[in-house]
Design a protein around this motif. Sequence first.
Motif, PDB file in Angstrom:
ATOM      1  N   THR A  11      23.779  38.656  24.342  1.00 51.65           N
ATOM      2  CA  THR A  11      24.638  38.132  23.284  1.00 51.65           C
ATOM      3  C   THR A  11      26.021  38.761  23.382  1.00 51.65           C
ATOM      4  O   THR A  11      26.151  39.983  23.500  1.00 51.65           O
ATOM      5  N   GLN A  12      27.046  37.946  23.370  1.00 51.32           N
ATOM      6  CA  GLN A  12      28.396  38.468  23.342  1.00 51.32           C
ATOM      7  C   GLN A  12      28.653  39.123  21.982  1.00 51.32           C
ATOM      8  O   GLN A  12      28.313  38.575  20.940  1.00 51.32           O
ATOM      9  N   ILE A  13      29.231  40.323  22.019  1.00 52.13           N
ATOM     10  CA  ILE A  13      29.469  41.016  20.758  1.00 52.13           C
ATOM     11  C   ILE A  13      30.745  40.541  20.082  1.00 52.13           C
ATOM     12  O   ILE A  13      31.057  40.994  18.967  1.00 52.13           O
ATOM     13  N   ASP A  14      31.482  39.651  20.753  1.00 55.77           N
ATOM     14  CA  ASP A  14      32.676  39.090  20.108  1.00 55.77           C
ATOM     15  C   ASP A  14      32.254  38.287  18.884  1.00 55.77           C
ATOM     16  O   ASP A  14      31.470  37.340  18.981  1.00 55.77           O
ATOM     17  N   GLY A  15      32.781  38.659  17.744  1.00 53.67           N
ATOM     18  CA  GLY A  15      32.433  37.994  16.500  1.00 53.67           C
ATOM     19  C   GLY A  15      31.209  38.564  15.825  1.00 53.67           C
ATOM     20  O   GLY A  15      31.008  38.343  14.628  1.00 53.67           O
ATOM     21  N   LEU A  16      30.356  39.290  16.585  1.00 53.46           N
ATOM     22  CA  LEU A  16      29.150  39.868  15.984  1.00 53.46           C
ATOM     23  C   LEU A  16      29.507  41.004  15.027  1.00 53.46           C
ATOM     24  O   LEU A  16      28.816  41.230  14.034  1.00 53.46           O
ATOM     25  N   ALA A  26      28.705  46.332   1.113  1.00 52.42           N
ATOM     26  CA  ALA A  26      29.053  47.648   0.567  1.00 52.42           C
ATOM     27  C   ALA A  26      28.252  48.773   1.200  1.00 52.42           C
ATOM     28  O   ALA A  26      28.598  49.951   1.036  1.00 52.42           O
ATOM     29  N   HIS A  27      27.178  48.457   1.896  1.00 51.41           N
ATOM     30  CA  HIS A  27      26.392  49.508   2.564  1.00 51.41           C
ATOM     31  C   HIS A  27      27.130  50.093   3.757  1.00 51.41           C
ATOM     32  O   HIS A  27      26.829  51.213   4.182  1.00 51.41           O
ATOM     33  N   LEU A  28      28.105  49.354   4.278  1.00 55.12           N
ATOM     34  CA  LEU A  28      28.762  49.730   5.528  1.00 55.12           C
ATOM     35  C   LEU A  28      29.926  50.674   5.284  1.00 55.12           C
ATOM     36  O   LEU A  28      30.751  50.456   4.394  1.00 55.12           O
ATOM     37  N   LEU A  29      30.006  51.747   6.091  1.00 50.26           N
ATOM     38  CA  LEU A  29      31.119  52.685   6.036  1.00 50.26           C
ATOM     39  C   LEU A  29      32.076  52.501   7.199  1.00 50.26           C
ATOM     40  O   LEU A  29      33.288  52.632   7.035  1.00 50.26           O
ATOM     41  N   ASP A  30      31.546  52.211   8.375  1.00 52.15           N
ATOM     42  CA  ASP A  30      32.404  52.049   9.545  1.00 52.15           C
ATOM     43  C   ASP A  30      31.617  51.299  10.610  1.00 52.15           C
ATOM     44  O   ASP A  30      30.381  51.357  10.662  1.00 52.15           O
ATOM     45  N   VAL A  31      32.346  50.569  11.455  1.00 54.21           N
ATOM     46  CA  VAL A  31      31.741  49.871  12.591  1.00 54.21           C
ATOM     47  C   VAL A  31      32.737  49.872  13.733  1.00 54.21           C
ATOM     48  O   VAL A  31      33.927  49.638  13.547  1.00 54.21           O
ATOM     49  N   HIS A  32      32.265  50.184  14.942  1.00 54.69           N
ATOM     50  CA  HIS A  32      33.112  50.146  16.120  1.00 54.69           C
ATOM     51  C   HIS A  32      32.219  49.967  17.351  1.00 54.69           C
ATOM     52  O   HIS A  32      30.983  50.070  17.269  1.00 54.69           O
ATOM     53  N   THR A  88      15.284  37.986  20.331  1.00 55.06           N
ATOM     54  CA  THR A  88      15.772  36.606  20.302  1.00 55.06           C
ATOM     55  C   THR A  88      17.095  36.460  21.029  1.00 55.06           C
ATOM     56  O   THR A  88      17.300  35.520  21.808  1.00 55.06           O
ATOM     57  N   THR A  89      18.005  37.392  20.806  1.00 47.35           N
ATOM     58  CA  THR A  89      19.340  37.303  21.409  1.00 47.35           C
ATOM     59  C   THR A  89      19.549  38.304  22.544  1.00 47.35           C
ATOM     60  O   THR A  89      20.632  38.339  23.127  1.00 47.35           O
ATOM     61  N   ASN A  90      18.533  39.117  22.823  1.00 43.70           N
ATOM     62  CA  ASN A  90      18.641  40.136  23.884  1.00 43.70           C
ATOM     63  C   ASN A  90      19.872  41.011  23.660  1.00 43.70           C
ATOM     64  O   ASN A  90      20.737  41.151  24.523  1.00 43.70           O
ATOM     65  N   ASN A  91      19.927  41.604  22.479  1.00 38.42           N
ATOM     66  CA  ASN A  91      21.090  42.387  22.090  1.00 38.42           C
ATOM     67  C   ASN A  91      20.623  43.670  21.405  1.00 38.42           C
ATOM     68  O   ASN A  91      19.626  43.679  20.686  1.00 38.42           O
ATOM     69  N   ARG A  92      21.362  44.743  21.617  1.00 41.57           N
ATOM     70  CA  ARG A  92      21.045  46.031  21.012  1.00 41.57           C
ATOM     71  C   ARG A  92      22.212  46.493  20.149  1.00 41.57           C
ATOM     72  O   ARG A  92      23.374  46.326  20.526  1.00 41.57           O
TER      73      ARG A  92
END
Length: 296
Positions: A11-16, A26-32, A88-92
């Motif tokens: 799965t392409q992480i673009d847009g994911l 609100a559970h999220l603090l940071d993503v990178h 399903t998407t073969n993504n980690r």
Amino acid sequence: MATLHSAPRFTQIDGLKDTLGGALGAHLLDVHEEHGELLFTVKRESIEDVLRILRDDHKYQQLMEIAGVDYPSRAERFEVVYMLLSLTTNNRIMVKCSASEDTLVPTATTLWPNAGWLEREVFDMYGVLFAGNTDLRRILTDYGFEGHPFRKDFPLTGYHELRYSEDEKRVVYEPVELAQDLRQFDFMSPWEGADYVLPGDEKADVPPVDEPKTTETPKDTGAGKKTDEHAADKVSAGAPAEEDGGENAPAPEPTEDQPARAEREGKTTDTAEATEPDTPDNDAGGPAPAAGKRKS
């Protein structure tokens, strides 16, 4: 013939990032992104809800691993990292939260049964406590082990050593006793380009040679036409080995005389049959040599 499958290879992480980030809210603090994977940092008290959303709504069916990280300089020194796989998407993706020595992290055993073993390992190695894990006990170290080996402030030698006592005929625990404190050596090999001088190397500190010495004419090295004319001459001509040798040369005289050995006295276990030489007379039934005489 190529076989097509409904699931993509990856799965392409673009847009994911935006999709999953919006779902966590609100559970999220940071993503990178790190190493081609998305890493989500969430609130500790929300970790169970976050993992449930990712499992049920975004098809991250498998919990592959739970790992711990120790940053002693932080107020909450530990990080608990969950690694999820979508078949399903073969993504980690990775999800992590922070914790301290006395804070409780909600258990993931309500979502995946294998989380029980993984949380026990993090507890054993780092000392992180998981609320709701009904079997939180050591899994890799011994029952009476003190401390948590993966903490950065845990001594490399440990606190106790384990050995078998021949006197007591059992395994005993004893405090570690070292002849000297553990020291760090950062000596580099001279072949690795060390920028310091090892003891004794100062004797080899000589200036480099600007121009190597070379010979200008063949006579400086003993070569040349005059030398080549005598190249086939034998150096050993006229030596005793050259004059006395050859196919018809007589055998050399012995250098010393050795007296005949006296005949052995006493009984012998040899029999006439054992020492009988292979001669035509013996084959025909002729006389055999006397007992005790060995074949030559």
